[in-house]
Design a protein around this motif. Structure first.
Motif, PDB file in Angstrom:
ATOM      1  N   PRO A 212       0.812  -1.219   0.000  1.00 60.47           N
ATOM      2  CA  PRO A 212       0.000   0.000   0.000  1.00 60.47           C
ATOM      3  C   PRO A 212       0.842   1.263   0.000  1.00 60.47           C
ATOM      4  O   PRO A 212       1.963   1.287   0.538  1.00 60.47           O
ATOM      5  CB  PRO A 212      -0.803  -0.124   1.307  1.00 60.47           C
ATOM      6  N   THR A 213       0.295   2.315  -0.606  1.00 64.34           N
ATOM      7  CA  THR A 213       0.944   3.624  -0.622  1.00 64.34           C
ATOM      8  C   THR A 213      -0.068   4.663  -0.157  1.00 64.34           C
ATOM      9  O   THR A 213      -1.160   4.760  -0.725  1.00 64.34           O
ATOM     10  CB  THR A 213       1.441   3.986  -2.029  1.00 64.34           C
ATOM     11  N   LEU A 214       0.292   5.421   0.862  1.00 62.63           N
ATOM     12  CA  LEU A 214      -0.584   6.446   1.418  1.00 62.63           C
ATOM     13  C   LEU A 214       0.004   7.819   1.097  1.00 62.63           C
ATOM     14  O   LEU A 214       1.137   8.132   1.481  1.00 62.63           O
ATOM     15  CB  LEU A 214      -0.712   6.267   2.937  1.00 62.63           C
ATOM     16  N   ILE A 215      -0.780   8.627   0.379  1.00 64.09           N
ATOM     17  CA  ILE A 215      -0.305   9.937  -0.083  1.00 64.09           C
ATOM     18  C   ILE A 215      -1.222  11.020   0.468  1.00 64.09           C
ATOM     19  O   ILE A 215      -2.431  11.037   0.173  1.00 64.09           O
ATOM     20  CB  ILE A 215      -0.302  10.015  -1.625  1.00 64.09           C
ATOM     21  N   SER A 216      -0.679  11.916   1.257  1.00 67.38           N
ATOM     22  CA  SER A 216      -1.471  13.022   1.805  1.00 67.38           C
ATOM     23  C   SER A 216      -1.552  14.166   0.806  1.00 67.38           C
ATOM     24  O   SER A 216      -0.562  14.515   0.143  1.00 67.38           O
ATOM     25  CB  SER A 216      -0.845  13.533   3.107  1.00 67.38           C
ATOM     26  N   LEU A 217      -2.751  14.738   0.716  1.00 70.55           N
ATOM     27  CA  LEU A 217      -2.980  15.900  -0.147  1.00 70.55           C
ATOM     28  C   LEU A 217      -3.220  17.112   0.762  1.00 70.55           C
ATOM     29  O   LEU A 217      -4.293  17.221   1.368  1.00 70.55           O
ATOM     30  CB  LEU A 217      -4.206  15.675  -1.039  1.00 70.55           C
ATOM     31  N   PRO A 218      -2.243  17.976   0.895  1.00 68.89           N
ATOM     32  CA  PRO A 218      -2.436  19.138   1.780  1.00 68.89           C
ATOM     33  C   PRO A 218      -3.677  19.934   1.405  1.00 68.89           C
ATOM     34  O   PRO A 218      -3.948  20.161   0.214  1.00 68.89           O
ATOM     35  CB  PRO A 218      -1.154  19.949   1.571  1.00 68.89           C
ATOM     36  N   ARG A 219      -4.433  20.351   2.379  1.00 71.91           N
ATOM     37  CA  ARG A 219      -5.670  21.101   2.109  1.00 71.91           C
ATOM     38  C   ARG A 219      -5.391  22.426   1.431  1.00 71.91           C
ATOM     39  O   ARG A 219      -6.252  22.995   0.750  1.00 71.91           O
ATOM     40  CB  ARG A 219      -6.436  21.327   3.409  1.00 71.91           C
ATOM     41  N   ASP A 220      -4.166  22.966   1.610  1.00 70.97           N
ATOM     42  CA  ASP A 220      -3.793  24.237   0.987  1.00 70.97           C
ATOM     43  C   ASP A 220      -3.158  24.046  -0.382  1.00 70.97           C
ATOM     44  O   ASP A 220      -2.548  24.979  -0.923  1.00 70.97           O
ATOM     45  CB  ASP A 220      -2.814  25.001   1.890  1.00 70.97           C
ATOM     46  N   SER A 221      -3.287  22.860  -0.955  1.00 71.15           N
ATOM     47  CA  SER A 221      -2.714  22.614  -2.286  1.00 71.15           C
ATOM     48  C   SER A 221      -3.399  23.497  -3.327  1.00 71.15           C
ATOM     49  O   SER A 221      -4.618  23.665  -3.325  1.00 71.15           O
ATOM     50  CB  SER A 221      -2.898  21.139  -2.685  1.00 71.15           C
ATOM     51  N   ASN A 222      -2.583  24.072  -4.227  1.00 75.32           N
ATOM     52  CA  ASN A 222      -3.110  24.918  -5.294  1.00 75.32           C
ATOM     53  C   ASN A 222      -3.565  24.037  -6.461  1.00 75.32           C
ATOM     54  O   ASN A 222      -2.768  23.325  -7.070  1.00 75.32           O
ATOM     55  CB  ASN A 222      -2.031  25.893  -5.777  1.00 75.32           C
ATOM     56  N   VAL A 223      -4.875  24.072  -6.772  1.00 74.90           N
ATOM     57  CA  VAL A 223      -5.416  23.213  -7.828  1.00 74.90           C
ATOM     58  C   VAL A 223      -6.349  24.026  -8.727  1.00 74.90           C
ATOM     59  O   VAL A 223      -6.801  25.115  -8.375  1.00 74.90           O
ATOM     60  CB  VAL A 223      -6.190  22.014  -7.237  1.00 74.90           C
ATOM     61  N   GLN A 243      -8.051  28.916 -10.030  1.00 70.99           N
ATOM     62  CA  GLN A 243      -7.086  28.313  -9.124  1.00 70.99           C
ATOM     63  C   GLN A 243      -7.560  28.544  -7.680  1.00 70.99           C
ATOM     64  O   GLN A 243      -7.765  29.680  -7.263  1.00 70.99           O
ATOM     65  CB  GLN A 243      -5.701  28.944  -9.330  1.00 70.99           C
ATOM     66  N   VAL A 244      -7.709  27.449  -6.940  1.00 73.04           N
ATOM     67  CA  VAL A 244      -8.182  27.554  -5.553  1.00 73.04           C
ATOM     68  C   VAL A 244      -7.423  26.552  -4.690  1.00 73.04           C
ATOM     69  O   VAL A 244      -6.678  25.699  -5.198  1.00 73.04           O
ATOM     70  CB  VAL A 244      -9.696  27.251  -5.466  1.00 73.04           C
ATOM     71  N   LYS A 245      -7.652  26.659  -3.385  1.00 73.07           N
ATOM     72  CA  LYS A 245      -7.146  25.617  -2.485  1.00 73.07           C
ATOM     73  C   LYS A 245      -7.986  24.358  -2.667  1.00 73.07           C
ATOM     74  O   LYS A 245      -9.177  24.423  -2.971  1.00 73.07           O
ATOM     75  CB  LYS A 245      -7.218  26.085  -1.037  1.00 73.07           C
ATOM     76  N   LEU A 246      -7.374  23.216  -2.458  1.00 74.64           N
ATOM     77  CA  LEU A 246      -8.045  21.944  -2.709  1.00 74.64           C
ATOM     78  C   LEU A 246      -9.317  21.786  -1.871  1.00 74.64           C
ATOM     79  O   LEU A 246     -10.335  21.281  -2.363  1.00 74.64           O
ATOM     80  CB  LEU A 246      -7.084  20.778  -2.428  1.00 74.64           C
TER      81      LEU A 246
END
Length: 441
Positions: A212-223, A243-246
């Motif tokens: 398994p691979t667990l990848i965190s997506l920061p809530r402040d990611s620019n998407v 462009q907003v925060k995730l």
């Protein structure tokens, strides 16, 4: 009539009951005493292979052959008169309660014995009974748990989806939902009373053949918010390059838009969606008796209520929620918080999936009930898939898994910018179910 047996004492010429030569009737005479021959010792009886039911008593001693008395008594014969009535169930007579007792006293008697227990049959019967009982409990537990799942997210509303790769991808979301919480619980857990709900943490869990691979997506990611169909209105909204925060995607149109935004910005197909709120998170921890964590460095945060010393310690539900929500106490802010979230969720899964919890109904049912009551999943989620997700999460800390943050290349307007080259390589490895070599922040 035959003579009386010659075993009596007295004068042989005085014969009672045989008449007299005198014309006068005989006077009364005393009954002579009869000495009875002692019974011969009984030979040991060999229990028959299969007990037989003795014949019903006919009112006479059936130890004689040919139905008459002319052959003389057998050894051990009792010359007392038998009226045909049966008194008791000793070794010399039959049981008057129905012929089911023991009859003894010689070679012609019968012995009713209890058959030896068939232990092989009993063990097989016990094993079958146990299997049936376990199967019944398992089936009832499955339907009970399945009925508690809230399948509220419809991924069929997500448009323009990337192709599925190998393995299974879960989008795991921790929301700040206060649904079902009392005012006292909100105060104790320091959640506030804001209406609605927002994402407090987001992770992608890939379950494949390479671990398994667990990848965190920061809530402040620019998407970028792509074109999407409203989950409630059904109206299509074209993409404008916003462009907003995730976490804004979730706030704008819920789980469906969040999935659409993650897939658009990563190119990774999301197979299942899982969300849990504040209240359910704390209840799960309390149901299993707390989660043991090794905190490397002490920290304190007034906003989340965190106040931890360094070292190993067991966190209850309130402390656990404070631990995963704290970010202002760390230099890396949201990036450091996501690392703590990964550590905690892996520890929670590892300490929950233990025999002491799974085989103990007094622990298993409260734990499942606490989680399932507040768990929101997609409509295609099965209990089997949910269980696989849980054990994949446990494998992250078992040495076979990998945990990381989404690779970051910098920031813009306070938002974290993903490293596009590394993200592309990471997604390619996940889609091909290869060992992940990309490093995150």
């Amino acid at each position: 009539m035959n003579d009386w047996p010659d075993r009596r004492t007295g004068d042989r010429s005085e014969r009672y009951g045989r008449g007299s030569a005198s014309a006068q009737p005989e006077g009364a005479r005393a009954m002579p005493h009869i000495q009875r021959r002692p019974s011969s010792p009984q030979r040991p009886q060999t229990p028959p292979q299969r007990p037989q039911v003795p014949p019903q008593s006919q009112g006479y001693d059936d130890r004689y052959q040919d139905g008459g008395y002319g052959n003389g008594p057998e050894p051990g014969y009792d010359s007392g008169y038998n009226t045909g009535q049966v008194y008791g169930s000793g070794s010399g007579g039959s049981d008057s309660r129905g012929g089911g007792g023991r009859r003894g006293g010689g070679d012609g008697g019968y012995v009713q014995g209890r058959p030896a227990p068939d232990w092989g049959r009993r063990i097989k019967l016990g094993a079958v009974t146990l299997v049936v009982a376990l199967l019944a409990v398992s089936i009832s537990t499955y339907f009970w748990a399945d009925s508690k799942l809230k399948r509220e997210v419809d991924l069929s509303k997500v448009i323009d989806r990337p192709e599925s790769g190998d393995g299974t991808n879960y989008l795991i979301v921790g929301s700040d939902s206060r649904e079902g919480m009392s005012a006292e619980e909100k105060k104790r857990l320091r959640t506030g009373s804001a209406e609605g709900k927002r994402t407090d943490s987001m992770m992608i869990l890939h379950d494949g053949s390479n671990g398994p691979t667990l990848i965190s997506l920061p809530r402040d990611s620019n998407v970028e918010i792509p074109s999407f169909v409203g989950s409630e209105s059904g109206k299509k909204f074209p993409g404008t390059g916003r462009q907003v925060k995730l976490n804004a995607a979730y706030a704008e149109d819920g789980p469906e838009l969040l999935v659409r935004t993650v897939e658009f910005n990563t190119g990774l197909h999301i197979d299942h969606y899982v969300e849990i709120g504040f209240g359910g998170f704390a209840k799960i921890v309390d149901a299993i008796g707390g989660v043991e964590m090794d905190i490397p460095k002490a920290f304190k945060d007034k906003k989340s209520g965190a106040d931890f010393q360094a070292g190993k310690q067991t966190l209850n539900g309130e402390q656990s929620l404070a631990f995963v929500r704290t970010r202002y106490a760390f230099a890396g802010s949201d990036l450091d918080r996501t690392k703590n979230q990964q550590k905690f969720l892996a520890a929670l899964a590892s300490q929950t999936a233990t025999p002491s919890t799974i085989i103990n109904p007094f622990k298993l049912y409260p734990t499942m009930g606490a989680g399932l009551d507040t768990l929101i999943v997609d409509k295609d989620m099965s209990l089997w898939a949910l269980g696989n997700m849980f054990f994949a999460m446990k494998g992250v800390t078992g040495g076979d898994g990998t945990s990381m943050n989404m690779p970051i290349s910098g920031s813009v307007n306070g938002n974290l910018v993903w490293d596009k080259a590394k993200v592309k390589q990471l997604v390619q490895q996940l889609n091909n179910d290869e060992k992940v070599t990309v490093k995150g922040n």
